[in-house]
Write an enzyme that holds these catalytic residues in place. Structure first.
Site, PDB file in Angstrom:
ATOM      1  N   GLU A  17       0.658  -1.258  -0.047  1.00  0.00           N
ATOM      2  CA  GLU A  17      -0.040  -0.040  -0.034  1.00  0.00           C
ATOM      3  C   GLU A  17       0.745   1.045   0.040  1.00  0.00           C
ATOM      4  O   GLU A  17       0.629   2.352  -0.717  1.00  0.00           O
ATOM      5  CB  GLU A  17      -0.949   0.135   1.210  1.00  0.00           C
ATOM      6  CG  GLU A  17      -1.963  -0.832   1.295  1.00  0.00           C
ATOM      7  CD  GLU A  17      -1.524  -2.345   1.667  1.00  0.00           C
ATOM      8  OE1 GLU A  17      -0.282  -2.585   1.965  1.00  0.00           O
ATOM      9  OE2 GLU A  17      -2.503  -3.129   2.108  1.00  0.00           O
ATOM     10  N   LEU A  18       1.970   1.209   0.991  1.00  0.00           N
ATOM     11  CA  LEU A  18       2.672   2.400   1.037  1.00  0.00           C
ATOM     12  C   LEU A  18       3.310   2.744  -0.621  1.00  0.00           C
ATOM     13  O   LEU A  18       3.373   3.965  -0.939  1.00  0.00           O
ATOM     14  CB  LEU A  18       3.872   2.150   1.895  1.00  0.00           C
ATOM     15  CG  LEU A  18       4.763   3.524   2.124  1.00  0.00           C
ATOM     16  CD1 LEU A  18       4.011   4.548   2.608  1.00  0.00           C
ATOM     17  CD2 LEU A  18       5.939   2.902   3.068  1.00  0.00           C
ATOM     18  N   GLY A 440      24.764  -5.812 -22.533  1.00  0.00           N
ATOM     19  CA  GLY A 440      23.872  -6.712 -22.713  1.00  0.00           C
ATOM     20  C   GLY A 440      22.310  -6.508 -22.946  1.00  0.00           C
ATOM     21  O   GLY A 440      22.113  -6.763 -24.017  1.00  0.00           O
ATOM     22  N   GLU A 492      18.382  -8.923 -24.131  1.00  0.00           N
ATOM     23  CA  GLU A 492      18.043  -9.396 -23.034  1.00  0.00           C
ATOM     24  C   GLU A 492      16.459  -8.853 -23.123  1.00  0.00           C
ATOM     25  O   GLU A 492      15.946  -8.831 -22.042  1.00  0.00           O
ATOM     26  CB  GLU A 492      18.479  -8.941 -21.837  1.00  0.00           C
ATOM     27  CG  GLU A 492      19.978  -9.328 -22.073  1.00  0.00           C
ATOM     28  CD  GLU A 492      20.755  -8.846 -20.466  1.00  0.00           C
ATOM     29  OE1 GLU A 492      20.412  -8.571 -19.623  1.00  0.00           O
ATOM     30  OE2 GLU A 492      21.876  -8.874 -20.935  1.00  0.00           O
ATOM     31  N   TRP A 569      21.087 -12.295  -4.222  1.00  0.00           N
ATOM     32  CA  TRP A 569      19.865 -11.640  -4.581  1.00  0.00           C
ATOM     33  C   TRP A 569      18.273 -12.635  -4.330  1.00  0.00           C
ATOM     34  O   TRP A 569      17.464 -12.343  -5.057  1.00  0.00           O
ATOM     35  CB  TRP A 569      19.801 -10.884  -6.178  1.00  0.00           C
ATOM     36  CG  TRP A 569      20.767  -9.667  -5.996  1.00  0.00           C
ATOM     37  CD1 TRP A 569      21.371  -9.290  -5.000  1.00  0.00           C
ATOM     38  CD2 TRP A 569      21.147  -8.991  -7.246  1.00  0.00           C
ATOM     39  NE1 TRP A 569      22.307  -8.186  -5.451  1.00  0.00           N
ATOM     40  CE2 TRP A 569      22.012  -7.888  -6.804  1.00  0.00           C
ATOM     41  CE3 TRP A 569      20.721  -9.111  -8.560  1.00  0.00           C
ATOM     42  CZ2 TRP A 569      22.707  -6.968  -7.509  1.00  0.00           C
ATOM     43  CZ3 TRP A 569      21.278  -7.965  -9.493  1.00  0.00           C
ATOM     44  CH2 TRP A 569      22.279  -7.079  -8.806  1.00  0.00           C
ATOM     45  N   ASP A 607      27.958 -12.198 -15.672  1.00  0.00           N
ATOM     46  CA  ASP A 607      27.770 -10.916 -15.051  1.00  0.00           C
ATOM     47  C   ASP A 607      28.060 -11.128 -13.244  1.00  0.00           C
ATOM     48  O   ASP A 607      27.066 -11.932 -13.033  1.00  0.00           O
ATOM     49  CB  ASP A 607      26.242 -10.254 -15.125  1.00  0.00           C
ATOM     50  CG  ASP A 607      26.115  -9.717 -16.414  1.00  0.00           C
ATOM     51  OD1 ASP A 607      27.092  -9.151 -17.090  1.00  0.00           O
ATOM     52  OD2 ASP A 607      24.849  -9.716 -17.097  1.00  0.00           O
ATOM     53  N   GLU A 673      32.216  -0.152 -14.147  1.00  0.00           N
ATOM     54  CA  GLU A 673      31.733   1.055 -13.939  1.00  0.00           C
ATOM     55  C   GLU A 673      32.766   2.126 -13.786  1.00  0.00           C
ATOM     56  O   GLU A 673      33.654   1.853 -12.971  1.00  0.00           O
ATOM     57  CB  GLU A 673      30.511   1.209 -12.757  1.00  0.00           C
ATOM     58  CG  GLU A 673      29.691   2.212 -12.642  1.00  0.00           C
ATOM     59  CD  GLU A 673      30.408   3.596 -12.228  1.00  0.00           C
ATOM     60  OE1 GLU A 673      30.238   4.656 -12.716  1.00  0.00           O
ATOM     61  OE2 GLU A 673      30.989   3.565 -11.049  1.00  0.00           O
ATOM     62  N   HIS A 702      23.562   5.790 -16.108  1.00  0.00           N
ATOM     63  CA  HIS A 702      22.823   6.206 -15.174  1.00  0.00           C
ATOM     64  C   HIS A 702      22.176   7.646 -15.510  1.00  0.00           C
ATOM     65  O   HIS A 702      21.224   8.223 -14.604  1.00  0.00           O
ATOM     66  CB  HIS A 702      23.373   6.101 -13.942  1.00  0.00           C
ATOM     67  CG  HIS A 702      23.856   4.860 -13.522  1.00  0.00           C
ATOM     68  ND1 HIS A 702      25.067   4.472 -13.640  1.00  0.00           N
ATOM     69  CD2 HIS A 702      23.668   3.638 -13.041  1.00  0.00           C
ATOM     70  CE1 HIS A 702      25.504   3.054 -13.604  1.00  0.00           C
ATOM     71  NE2 HIS A 702      24.295   2.692 -13.048  1.00  0.00           N
ATOM     72  N   CYS A 734      26.889  -0.064 -17.858  1.00  0.00           N
ATOM     73  CA  CYS A 734      26.243  -0.943 -17.468  1.00  0.00           C
ATOM     74  C   CYS A 734      25.205  -1.364 -18.550  1.00  0.00           C
ATOM     75  O   CYS A 734      25.436  -0.573 -19.758  1.00  0.00           O
ATOM     76  CB  CYS A 734      25.227  -0.716 -16.232  1.00  0.00           C
ATOM     77  SG  CYS A 734      24.659  -2.084 -15.378  1.00  0.00           S
TER      78      CYS A 734
HETATM   79  N1  GLN Z   1      23.741  -8.002 -18.617  1.00  0.00           N
HETATM   80  C1  GLN Z   1      22.982  -7.118 -17.712  1.00  0.00           C
HETATM   81  C2  GLN Z   1      22.206  -5.857 -18.422  1.00  0.00           C
HETATM   82  O1  GLN Z   1      22.905  -5.537 -19.441  1.00  0.00           O
HETATM   83  C3  GLN Z   1      23.902  -6.473 -16.667  1.00  0.00           C
HETATM   84  C4  GLN Z   1      23.226  -5.544 -15.552  1.00  0.00           C
HETATM   85  C5  GLN Z   1      23.894  -5.527 -14.211  1.00  0.00           C
HETATM   86  O2  GLN Z   1      25.255  -5.300 -14.252  1.00  0.00           O
HETATM   87  N2  GLN Z   1      23.347  -4.923 -13.223  1.00  0.00           N
HETATM   88  O3  GLN Z   1      21.465  -5.440 -18.146  1.00  0.00           O
HETATM   89 ZN    ZN Z   2      26.228  -3.280 -14.628  1.00  0.00          ZN
END
Ligand code: GLN
Ligand code: ZN
Length: 763
Positions: A17-18, A440, A492, A569, A607, A673, A702, A734
C-alpha cells in the site's frame, strides 16, 4: 517472566500500500494529507497485527515514508546545502522527497542524495552528507508524534531511533580532512533534546539502534560510544535499550559492556556464540533482549535450539530481565506467508514470513516462562516440519551431490594462460584494437512491457510472444551492425530481471506472489527462495543467443548472470553454507557455458554485479568469502575452451580492496563502472598490474545525458594512460535497459566514432 518484543515491522504494507500511495502522491494524484492518512493507517495496522500476535513490547518510529536514515537526517536538520533554499518554498514533506529522489523544476536540477546498501542487506538507505561546519537542531518530532499516535490508539510503544554513532558512521563528507564522527559533540545535544521530548510524551524505554557495533571499529569510534552514551544516559525518565544486529559484538564487547545503558539487544541468529560472553559480562539487573528468530531470511525457526538458548539465558540472567525478539527488524522479511496460496504446499510449510515470525517469538517466550504444555503441540509440529524438510526429496538431489563430489582442481582452471587464450581468441574473432561492445540489455520499451503483460495475462500465445521477441532481436542486431559495434548482444528482451530469469529455469528455486521486501523508498523486490539442491534441467539462454548469432557474422556475446549474484539476490538455504549453495548454482551455469560454446557462441559474459556486496561485514571473514566466490566464478568459466572468450561485468568502481580476487577470477575481459569517477579507479588496476583485458565504462548509463564523441575520446585517452591499447575495450558502464532509444542511439554512435578516432590515431 520474560516478555516478547519486536524491533521493527515491514512498512510497505501487506499489499505494498505504501508504494502505491507514494507513487500516486509523486504523480500528483494524491494530496499530502491523504498520503499521511494512509501512512497512519499502515502504522496502526502494524501495531494491531503485532499485538494480536502476542508481541508485548511494540516498536514505534520504525515506520518511514522513505528511509529511516533520511528521517534522522531531516530530524536533526542535516539538510545538505543544495537543498536548503527549498525550505519554505515547498512543504517539509516535499523537501524530504527532494533529498531522496532529486529535484527538477524548470531550470533547476538538484541531484538526489546518494543511496547505498544498508550493511549486508539488499535494503538501501540515503547516505547523510555531513559538512565540517555542520550544525544540528531538532527540526521535527516524528518519533514523538508517532509515539503519541500509538499511545492514542492504545499502544504503549518503545520508539526506535538510529543511534548517533551509527548515523555518523554511515554518513559521508566531501572534505577528506574531516570525519563525520567529529560532528558528534554537536549532534548529541539534539538526541538528548529528543529524548527529553519523548519522556515528556510518556515514553519509558527507547530502542537505540547501533548496528555499527558488529563491524570492525577503530579506537576513536569506541571512545565516541562512551562519550555519547554517557550524555544520552542522563535524560531523566528514559531507559535505553541498545540494539545490535547483523552479527556479533566480537571485539566491541567490552566497549558495550562499559556503556551506561539499561538494556541490550544481541543477534543470536547470526552470532549465537556470543551469548555466553554477553551473559558473563552483562549486569544481571539490566534488560537483555535475545534475537532468536531470523529477521533476514524466510525459514521457520528451529524452535527447540532457540528455546535452549533462551533458557540458558534465563537461568543465568533471570527471566524477569529477558526479552525474546527477532534478530533484527522484520523489515527484511516478506509480510505474510498466508498470502502465498500458490506456493508448493511442502515448501510453504517450511517458511515463516514477518507475521509468522511474531508467533515464533511468542512460542519461545512461553517456553522460557514454563508454559510448556500450552505449546507442546506447536513444538511437536515444528519438530516434524523440520524433520520433513531435512528428509525431503525436494531438497536433496543425489545427482547434484555426486557431481559436486567429482569436482576437482581441473574444474576451476582454463587450459591455457591468458596470453595463450588471447592469441587463440584473436585468431577466431579478428577484433580491431579498442573493440566496442555493450553490457547486454537494450531499452525495455513500453511496447515490450505491453507484450509481456499480454503474454503473462494469457492474451498472447507463446508463439506470438516468441515471434515478437525475435523481431526485437532482429531489430537490435541490425541496429548494432549499423552502429558499427564490434561485439554484439541479443538485448535481453526476454528477461524482466537478471536473477529471476535464471532462477525460474533452475531446479531448487521457489517464487512467491506477495513476498515483497523493500529495496528503497517505494521500490520493493521479490527475491526467489532457494530451497533445494540446484540443477539445470535444460539450456536457459542457448536458443535466443543462437538465434541472434544466426542473424549476423559479427560475434554475439552470450549473457549469463553469475552464481554469486544469483545467490546474493535470493533468500538462501539455511541448512548448508552459502558457499555450498553457490557452488551448485555455479555447476548449473557451467553447463550453460558448455552448451553455448557447443552452439558456436564464441564470447560469453558472466555478470557478477553483486560480488562486492557479498563481502562479509567483518574484515577477518572477507578473504574466505572471496576465495569461494572466485572459485564459483572459475567453476562456471573453467569449462570454456581457450578459444572461448569469457567476459565478466561489475557495475561499481570500488576495487582497491578486492582487486586481487578480481584478477584471480581470470576473466578474459572485465567491464566495469568507471565514467562517474572519471576513470580514477583505473589507477587501482594499473598499480596492481591487472593482467587481462579491461573495458572501463565510458558512457554513464545512469544519466539521460548523451556523451559527445569528444568527451568519449578524452575518456579513452585517459584510460590509455594506464592500460595498454591492446588490452582496452570501449563500452558503456552498464546495461541499457533503463535508457530510451533516443539517448542510446546517439550515445552509441558517438562511442563507436570515438573508438575509431583513437584507433586511427594510435595504429
Ligand atoms: N547484462 C546485464 C544488463 O545489461 C547486466 C546488468 C547489471 O550489471 N546489473 O542489463
Ligand atoms: Zn552493471
Amino acid at each position: 517472566m520474560s516478555a516478547t518484543s519486536s524491533l521493527g515491522y515491514p512498512r510497505i504494507g501487506k499489499q505494498r500500500e505504501l508504494k502505491f500511495a507514494l507513487e500516486k502522491y509523486w504523480g500528483g494524484k494524491l494530496q499530502e494529507q491523504e498520503l499521511l492518512t494512509q501512512a497512519a493507517q499502515l502504522r496502526l495496522e502494524h501495531w494491531v497485527v503485532q499485538s494480536e500476535n502476542n508481541i508485548q513490547v511494540l516498536p514505534s518510529n520504525d515506520f518511514s515514508l522513505y528511509d529511516q536514515v533520511l528521517d534522522i537526517t531531516c530530524m536533526v536538520g542535516a539538510i545538505p546545502e543544495r537543498f536548503r533554499h527549498l525550505r519554505g518554498q515547498v512543504s517539509d514533506l516535499d523537501l524530504y522527497f527532494a533529498m531522496a529522489r532529486g529535484w527538477q523544476r524548470e531550470s533547476e536540477q538538484l541531484a538526489a542524495m546518494e543511496m547505498t546498501k544498508w550493511f549486508d542487506t539488499n535494503y538501501h538507505y540515503i547516505v547523510p552528507e555531513i559538512a565540517p561546519d555542520q550544525e544540528f537542531s531538532l527540526r521535527d518530532f516524528k518519533p514523538v508524534s508517532e509515539f503519541i499516535e500509538a499511545k492514542n490508539a492504545g499502544f504503549l510503544t518503545r520508539p526506535v531511533l538510529l543511534g548517533p554513532i551509527s548515523f555518523l558512521f554511515l554518513s559521508k563528507t566531501t572534505d577528506s580532512l574531516f570525519s563525520p564522527l567529529q560532528a558528534l559533540p554537536k549532534l548529541i545535544p539534539v538526541y538528548c533534546d529528543l529524548l527529553t521530548h519523548l519522556a515528556a510524551a510518556g515514553a519509558d524505554w527507547v530502542q537505540i539502534d547501533e548496528p555499527c557495533l558488529v563491524l570492525d571499529l577503530d579506537e576513536k569510534t569506541r571512545v565516541a560510544f562512551s562519550e555519547a552514551y554517557a550524555l544520552l544516559h542522563d535524560t531523566p525518565g528514559i531507559r535505553l535499550l541498545l540494539a545490535t544486529y547483523f552479527g556479533g559484538l566480537g571485539d566491541n564487547l567490552s566497549t558495550v559492556m562499559n556503556l551506561p545503558i539499561n538494556g541490550l539487544h544481541i543477534d543470536l541468529v547470526r552470532a549465537p556464540e556470543q551469548l555466553d560472553a554477553v551473559l558473563a559480562a552483562f549486569p544481571k539487573d539490566k534488560i537483555l533482549s535475545l534475537g532468536l528468530v531470523d529477521g533476514r531470511n524466510v525459514w521457520r525457526t528451529p524452535l527447540e535450539p532457540a528455546i535452549r538458548l533462551a533458557k540458558r539465558a534465563a537461568q543465568q540472567h533471570g527471566s524477569e530481565n529477558l526479552l525474546i525478539a527477532p534478530s533484527c527488524s522484520l523489515l527484511f522479511s516478506p509480510y505474510d506467508l498466508a498470502l502465498e496460496d500458490e506456493l508448493d504446499p511442502e515448501v510453504r510449510s517450511w517458511l515463516a514470513f514477518a507475521r509468522q515470525k511474531l508467533n515464533e517469538v511468542a512460542v519461545i517466550n512461553a517456553a522460557v516462562n514454563g508454559k510448556e504444555e500450552t505449546i507442546a503441540q506447536v513444538l511437536a509440529e515444528n519438530r516434524k516440519i523440520l524433520a520433513d524438510r531435512t528428509a525431503s526429496s525436494l531438497v536433496h538431489d543425489t545427482q547434484v551431490q555426486e557431481r559436486l563430489n567429482q569436482v576437482d582442481a581441473s574444474y576451476y582452471r582454463r587450459q591455457g594462460s591468458f596470453a595463450q587464450r588471447k592469441r587463440l581468441q584473436q585468431e577466431m574473432l579478428h577484433l580491431p584494437l579498442l573493440p566496442t561492445t555493450t553490457i547486454g540489455s537494450f531499452p525495455q520499451t513500453a511496447e515490450i512491457r505491453k507484450q509481456r503483460a499480454l503474454f503473462n495475462q494469457g492474451n498472447l500465445s507463446l508463439e506470438e510472444y516468441n515471434s515478437f521477441l525475435k523481431q526485437q532481436i532482429q531489430h537490435v542486431i541490425r541496429i548494432q551492425e549499423e552502429l558499427g559495434l564490434d561485439v554484439l548482444v541479443h538485448g535481453e528482451f526476454e528477461r524482466t530481471d537478471m536473477v529471476e530469469y535464471f532462477a525460474e529455469q533452475l531446479h531448487g528455486f521457489a517464487f512467491t506472489r506477495h513476498g515483497w521486501v523493500q529495496s528503497y523508498g517505494s521500490r520493493a523486490v521479490r527475491p526467489p527462495i532457494i530451497y533445494g539442491d540446484v540443477s539445470r534441467p535444460a539450456p536457459m539462454t542457448v536458443a535466443w543467443t543462437r538465434y541472434a548469432q544466426s542473424l549476423t557474422t559479427k560475434p554475439v556475446k552470450g549473457m549469463l548472470t553469475g552464481p554469486i549474484t544469483i545467490l546474493q539476490w535470493s533468500f538462501v538455504r539455511d541448512d548448508q553454507p552459502r558457499a555450498g549453495t553457490c557452488r551448485q548454482i555455479a555447476l548449473a551455469l557451467r553447463d550453460e557455458v558448455q552448451d553455448l560454446q557447443s552452439a558456436g557462441v564464441k564470447i560469453i559474459q558472466v555478470d557478477e554485479p553483486a560480488l562486492r556486496e557479498g563481502l562479509p561485514l567483518r574484515k577477518s571473514q572477507r578473504e574466505a568469502y572471496l576465495d569461494w566466490a572466485v572459485d564459483c566464478f572459475r567453476l562456471v568459466a573453467g569449462v570454456a575452451t581457450d578459444e572461448t572468450q569469457i567476459h565478466t561485468h561489475m557495475c561499481y568502481a570500488e576495487f582497491a580492496d578486492i582487486i586481487g580476487a578480481i584478477a584471480r577470477m581470470d576473466a578474459d575481459v572485465i567491464s566495469i563502472e568507471a565514467s562517474r569517477s572519471k576513470m580514477e579507479l583505473l589507477d587501482t588496476f594499473h598499480q596492481f598490474r591487472y593482467p587481462n583485458d579491461i573495458g572501463p565504462g565510458i558512457y554513464d548509463i545512469h544519466s539521460p545525458q548523451v556523451p559527445s564523441a569528444d568527451e568519449i575520446v578524452s575518456l579513452i585517452e585517459k584510460a590509455l594512460q594506464v592500460i595498454p591499447a591492446g588490452r582496452l575495450w570501449v563500452n558503456p558502464d552498464c546495461g541499457l535497459k533503463t535508457r530510451r532509444w533516443e539517448e542510446v542511439m546517439p550515445a552509441l554512435g558517438n562511442l563507436v566514432a570515438a573508438a575509431r578516432r583513437v584507433r586511427q590515431a594510435i595504429s
